[in-house]
Design a protein around this motif. Structure first.
Motif, mmCIF file in Angstrom:
data_model
loop_
_atom_site.group_PDB
_atom_site.id
_atom_site.type_symbol
_atom_site.label_atom_id
_atom_site.label_comp_id
_atom_site.label_asym_id
_atom_site.label_seq_id
_atom_site.Cartn_x
_atom_site.Cartn_y
_atom_site.Cartn_z
ATOM 1 N N ASN A 61 -0.908 -0.369 -8.688
ATOM 2 C CA ASN A 61 -0.218 -1.334 -7.718
ATOM 3 C C ASN A 61 -0.956 -2.701 -7.594
ATOM 4 O OD1 ASN A 61 2.093 0.266 -7.521
ATOM 5 N ND2 ASN A 61 1.581 1.227 -5.681
ATOM 6 N N GLY A 62 -2.314 -2.165 -7.059
ATOM 7 C CA GLY A 62 -3.317 -3.449 -6.984
ATOM 8 C C GLY A 62 -3.374 -4.094 -8.117
ATOM 9 N N ILE A 63 -3.631 -3.657 -9.225
ATOM 10 C CA ILE A 63 -3.808 -4.350 -10.636
ATOM 11 C C ILE A 63 -2.445 -5.128 -10.955
ATOM 12 C CG2 ILE A 63 -3.748 -3.977 -13.087
ATOM 13 C CD1 ILE A 63 -5.549 -1.582 -12.565
ATOM 14 N N VAL A 64 -1.239 -4.568 -10.734
ATOM 15 C CA VAL A 64 -0.090 -5.172 -10.973
ATOM 16 C C VAL A 64 0.160 -6.362 -10.171
ATOM 17 C CG1 VAL A 64 2.394 -4.950 -10.840
ATOM 18 C CG2 VAL A 64 1.123 -2.912 -11.709
ATOM 19 N N ALA A 65 -0.110 -6.340 -8.799
ATOM 20 C CA ALA A 65 -0.181 -7.332 -7.697
ATOM 21 C C ALA A 65 -1.087 -8.559 -8.247
ATOM 22 C CB ALA A 65 -0.594 -6.958 -6.318
ATOM 23 N N ALA A 66 -2.390 -8.144 -8.591
ATOM 24 C CA ALA A 66 -3.305 -9.217 -9.104
ATOM 25 C C ALA A 66 -3.039 -9.961 -10.335
ATOM 26 C CB ALA A 66 -4.840 -8.478 -9.394
ATOM 27 N N CYS A 67 -1.969 -9.330 -11.074
ATOM 28 C CA CYS A 67 -1.600 -9.920 -12.445
ATOM 29 C C CYS A 67 -0.319 -10.848 -12.083
ATOM 30 C CB CYS A 67 -1.163 -9.041 -13.380
ATOM 31 S SG CYS A 67 -2.604 -8.113 -14.076
ATOM 32 N N PHE B 54 -5.810 12.028 -4.592
ATOM 33 C CA PHE B 54 -6.115 11.270 -6.175
ATOM 34 C C PHE B 54 -4.897 10.740 -6.566
ATOM 35 C CE2 PHE B 54 -5.665 12.103 -10.964
ATOM 36 C CZ PHE B 54 -6.881 11.014 -11.125
ATOM 37 N N HIS B 55 -3.838 11.315 -6.643
ATOM 38 C CA HIS B 55 -2.527 10.891 -7.150
ATOM 39 C C HIS B 55 -2.337 9.693 -6.354
ATOM 40 C CE1 HIS B 55 1.946 10.176 -7.185
ATOM 41 N NE2 HIS B 55 1.741 10.688 -8.592
ATOM 42 N N ALA B 56 -2.285 9.714 -5.046
ATOM 43 C CA ALA B 56 -1.748 8.581 -4.254
ATOM 44 C C ALA B 56 -2.750 7.346 -4.147
ATOM 45 C CB ALA B 56 -1.613 8.827 -2.562
ATOM 46 N N GLN B 57 -3.949 7.613 -4.456
ATOM 47 C CA GLN B 57 -5.005 6.322 -4.579
ATOM 48 C C GLN B 57 -5.286 5.864 -5.898
ATOM 49 O OE1 GLN B 57 -8.784 6.608 -2.456
ATOM 50 N NE2 GLN B 57 -7.906 8.113 -0.987
ATOM 51 N N THR B 58 -4.606 6.673 -6.983
ATOM 52 C CA THR B 58 -4.549 6.238 -8.362
ATOM 53 C C THR B 58 -3.321 5.250 -8.593
ATOM 54 O OG1 THR B 58 -5.745 8.190 -9.262
ATOM 55 C CG2 THR B 58 -4.546 6.845 -10.787
ATOM 56 N N ILE B 59 -2.093 5.651 -7.951
ATOM 57 C CA ILE B 59 -1.055 4.822 -7.875
ATOM 58 C C ILE B 59 -1.188 3.504 -7.132
ATOM 59 C CG2 ILE B 59 1.426 4.744 -7.160
ATOM 60 C CD1 ILE B 59 1.199 6.199 -9.689
ATOM 61 N N PRO C 138 0.913 -1.281 0.053
ATOM 62 C CA PRO C 138 -0.236 -0.021 0.160
ATOM 63 C C PRO C 138 0.854 1.189 0.099
ATOM 64 C CG PRO C 138 -0.043 -0.980 2.306
ATOM 65 C CD PRO C 138 0.739 -1.892 1.175
ATOM 66 N N ASP C 139 2.167 1.317 0.356
ATOM 67 C CA ASP C 139 2.809 2.205 0.351
ATOM 68 C C ASP C 139 3.919 2.438 -0.610
ATOM 69 O OD1 ASP C 139 1.964 2.880 2.870
ATOM 70 O OD2 ASP C 139 3.240 1.452 3.779
ATOM 71 N N ALA C 140 3.993 1.473 -1.682
ATOM 72 C CA ALA C 140 4.808 1.511 -2.683
ATOM 73 C C ALA C 140 4.461 2.867 -3.731
ATOM 74 C CB ALA C 140 4.671 0.329 -3.612
ATOM 75 N N SER C 141 5.773 3.385 -3.905
ATOM 76 C CA SER C 141 5.291 4.610 -4.921
ATOM 77 C C SER C 141 6.466 4.358 -5.956
ATOM 78 C CB SER C 141 5.796 5.882 -4.278
ATOM 79 O OG SER C 141 5.636 7.021 -5.077
ATOM 80 N N PRO C 142 6.174 3.674 -7.103
ATOM 81 C CA PRO C 142 7.117 3.148 -8.144
ATOM 82 C C PRO C 142 7.502 4.548 -8.824
ATOM 83 C CG PRO C 142 5.193 2.428 -8.814
ATOM 84 C CD PRO C 142 5.034 2.875 -7.405
ATOM 85 N N ARG C 143 8.706 4.710 -9.453
ATOM 86 C CA ARG C 143 9.158 5.880 -10.174
ATOM 87 C C ARG C 143 10.017 5.167 -11.248
ATOM 88 N NH1 ARG C 143 8.043 10.039 -6.788
ATOM 89 N NH2 ARG C 143 9.145 11.591 -8.084
ATOM 90 N N VAL C 144 10.260 6.091 -12.221
ATOM 91 C CA VAL C 144 11.142 5.989 -13.448
ATOM 92 C C VAL C 144 12.246 6.752 -13.608
ATOM 93 C CG1 VAL C 144 9.317 7.070 -14.843
ATOM 94 C CG2 VAL C 144 10.967 5.220 -15.737
#
Length: 531
Positions: free
Chosen positions: A463-469, A454-459, A134-140
């Motif tokens: 993350n939830g989608i990525v984990a589900a995959c 909005f930014h935090a919850q969209t990220i 829940p706290d992950a904030s991936p960056r590029v």
């Protein structure tokens, strides 16, 4: 003659109420005060030459304009379904509002989408799904070997919106939210205003063909002024705007009446005079010259990442840029692909509806072109166009994007109600108006926090989608992870919906006709195709 009946009735009512007021009861003057102006309006309507409806239907024809004026509100509040996207559905807007306010964003009773309808998309979950952090904030990291100051960007950033198109209050709130959330705020081509600096958020400085903020008295590029602005530690990246999705091939126009002292200060133009951007950049006219301009900006900015934004047009023109990159050895750090579904405060209907490539097709083409000519690993790609949710981000990243930008998503987070008055200076929420009385309703502190949430919850949704995959990071998303119903009984993953090139395939000679012909028509010394 029935069409004149309401008008004649008003004339009769005017005479009757006047007679009664004079002879019986002065209280009838109130009725006269109502009937007389309407009767005179009918006289005006009958006599005027401009509107046939008013001449033929005095007084009552005004109801036509009244109903037309409130049609968008009636449709939005009473008639449209939750999934009618015009341009954004109630369901999409509600998601942003709920996340921005930290309200419950869960839905009951299953999806409202037609999962059997043509074009429906979904991601396939994995039997080895992960537990999302829940706290992950991936960056590029943005910046290739030619860049001396790479930038670690969030996967979701505020897309280009200029001060002038947006109000001062809106810019301040966006900047405050970006600073609190650790993501970037694109300035738009209108330059860096005092409000972009207020909360010290990371800035992506967009430079359009008007060179606002770095121009001389004749509207040409001023290298010394650019160097001064780019030296600001708040400026993290430089973005050259070739075109934008909502009006590609069209220079920006801000009427003189809207060029206030503050806007003139940010754009470094005279106050009260029309502010016009030419359709194309005066500093370069060929792909090679454009690459040289990119190298010049990178040097003047002391090695900060430099890239460009475009809504894809002629395919050979982008291939020409790729050939110029290979010929000069100058490689931009990033490219922002804007889709024709992008928004703006004002655009000609023909350009908004019929000019430019939609984002998905543009993104796939740019990703393939860079991959095919062996440059993809040096250049990051951002996708912009109706990004509102973690799914949209995941789909874009599966197609080749490294990060996403959103403009209207963050406008909804500010409280935009899609009133469609952006071009009138009558925005009811104070977001796209320079009227101080309309702006005062936008509380910068409250709306800045909504932008951050909005930014935090969209990220978090991504993350939830990525984990589900069953994946560990969004960078692992690939076209085969996304499925699409192409027809009522046919399902394809996106690696079969779109063609994808192998690294170096264009250089070796591809069998893909679309890319082969575009590559053959391209030339590094001109945007014109090979005859």
């Amino acid at each position: 003659m029935l069409r004149y009946a309401p008008w004649f009735a008003l004339i009769a009512a005017t005479a009757l109420t006047a007679a009664l007021a004079l002879g019986v009861d002065s209280g009838w003057w109130a009725g006269f005060a109502i009937a007389a102006p309407l009767a005179l309006l009918g006289v005006r309507d009958f006599a005027q030459p401009g509107h046939t409806l008013l001449r033929n239907y005095p007084v009552i024809a005004h109801f036509r304009w009244l109903f037309e004026a409130i049609r968008p509100e009636i449709r939005q509040y009473l008639l449209e379904s939750d999934t009618d996207a015009a341009p954004f559905s109630r369901r999409q807007r509600a998601l942003v509002y709920q996340r921005a306010k930290s309200d419950n964003d869960k839905v009951p009773f299953g999806t409202q989408l037609d999962v059997y309808g043509d074009g429906h998309e979904w991601l396939n979950p994995s039997s080895s799904a992960r537990e999302p952090d829940p706290d992950a904030s991936p960056r590029v990291t943005v910046g290739n070997a030619q860049c001396r100051q790479p930038y670690d960007a969030s996967l979701l950033n505020i897309s280009a919106m200029s001060f002038g198109a947006l109000s001062a209050a809106a810019v301040r709130a966006l900047n405050r939210g970006a600073a609190a959330g650790g993501f970037a705020h694109d300035t738009g081509e209108g330059g860096i205003s005092r409000y972009h600096r207020e909360s010290s958020a990371d800035l992506i400085w967009e430079i359009g063909s008007g060179y606002f903020g770095c121009r001389d008295d004749h509207g040409r590029f001023n290298p010394e002024r650019f160097r001064e602005q780019a030296a600001d530690p708040q400026v993290k990246m430089i973005e050259i705007k070739l075109s934008q999705g909502a009006k590609p091939g069209h220079g920006g126009v801000l009427p003189g009446v809207k060029v206030t002292t503050e806007i003139a200060e940010a754009r470094e133009v005279p106050a009260g005079r029309d502010c016009i951007s030419p359709p194309a950049h005066p500093e370069f006219s060929t792909p090679i010259e454009m690459m040289e301009f990119i190298a010049r900006l990178r040097e003047l900015s002391d090695g900060k990442p430099v890239g460009f934004k475009l809504c894809l047009g002629h395919p050979w023109e982008f291939m020409a840029l790729c050939k110029a990159m290979r010929e000069t050895g100058i490689v931009p750090d990033f490219i922002v692909v804007d889709g024709s579904e992008g928004g703006t405060g004002a655009a000609p209907l023909e350009l908004a509806d019929y000019i430019g490539t939609p984002m998905r097709e543009g993104l796939v083409f740019v990703h393939n072109a860079l991959t095919g000519c062996g440059l993809r690993d040096q250049i990051r790609i951002a996708a912009a166009g109706k990004v509102m949710s973690g799914f949209r981000m995941a789909r874009n990243m599966a197609l080749g994007a490294d990060w996403c930008n959103s403009a209207r998503g963050f406008m909804f987070a500010l409280g935009c109600i899609q009133s469609l008055h952006c071009h009138t200076d009558r925005c009811p929420t104070g977001i796209t108006t320079q009227n101080p009385w309309r702006q005062r309703g936008l509380d910068v502190t409250d709306k800045g926090e909504r932008v951050r949430r909005f930014h935090a919850q969209t990220i978090a949704g991504l993350n939830g989608i990525v984990a589900a995959c069953g994946l560990d990071s969004p960078i692992e998303l690939r076209p085969h992870h996304v499925a699409c119903r192409t027809r009522s009984h046919e399902i394809e993953t996106l690696d079969h919906v779109y063609d994808f090139l192998e690294p170096g395939e264009l250089l070796a000679g591809t069998d893909n006709r679309t890319y082969r012909e575009a590559w053959q028509r391209a030339r590094a010394d001109s945007f014109q195709p090979v005859a």
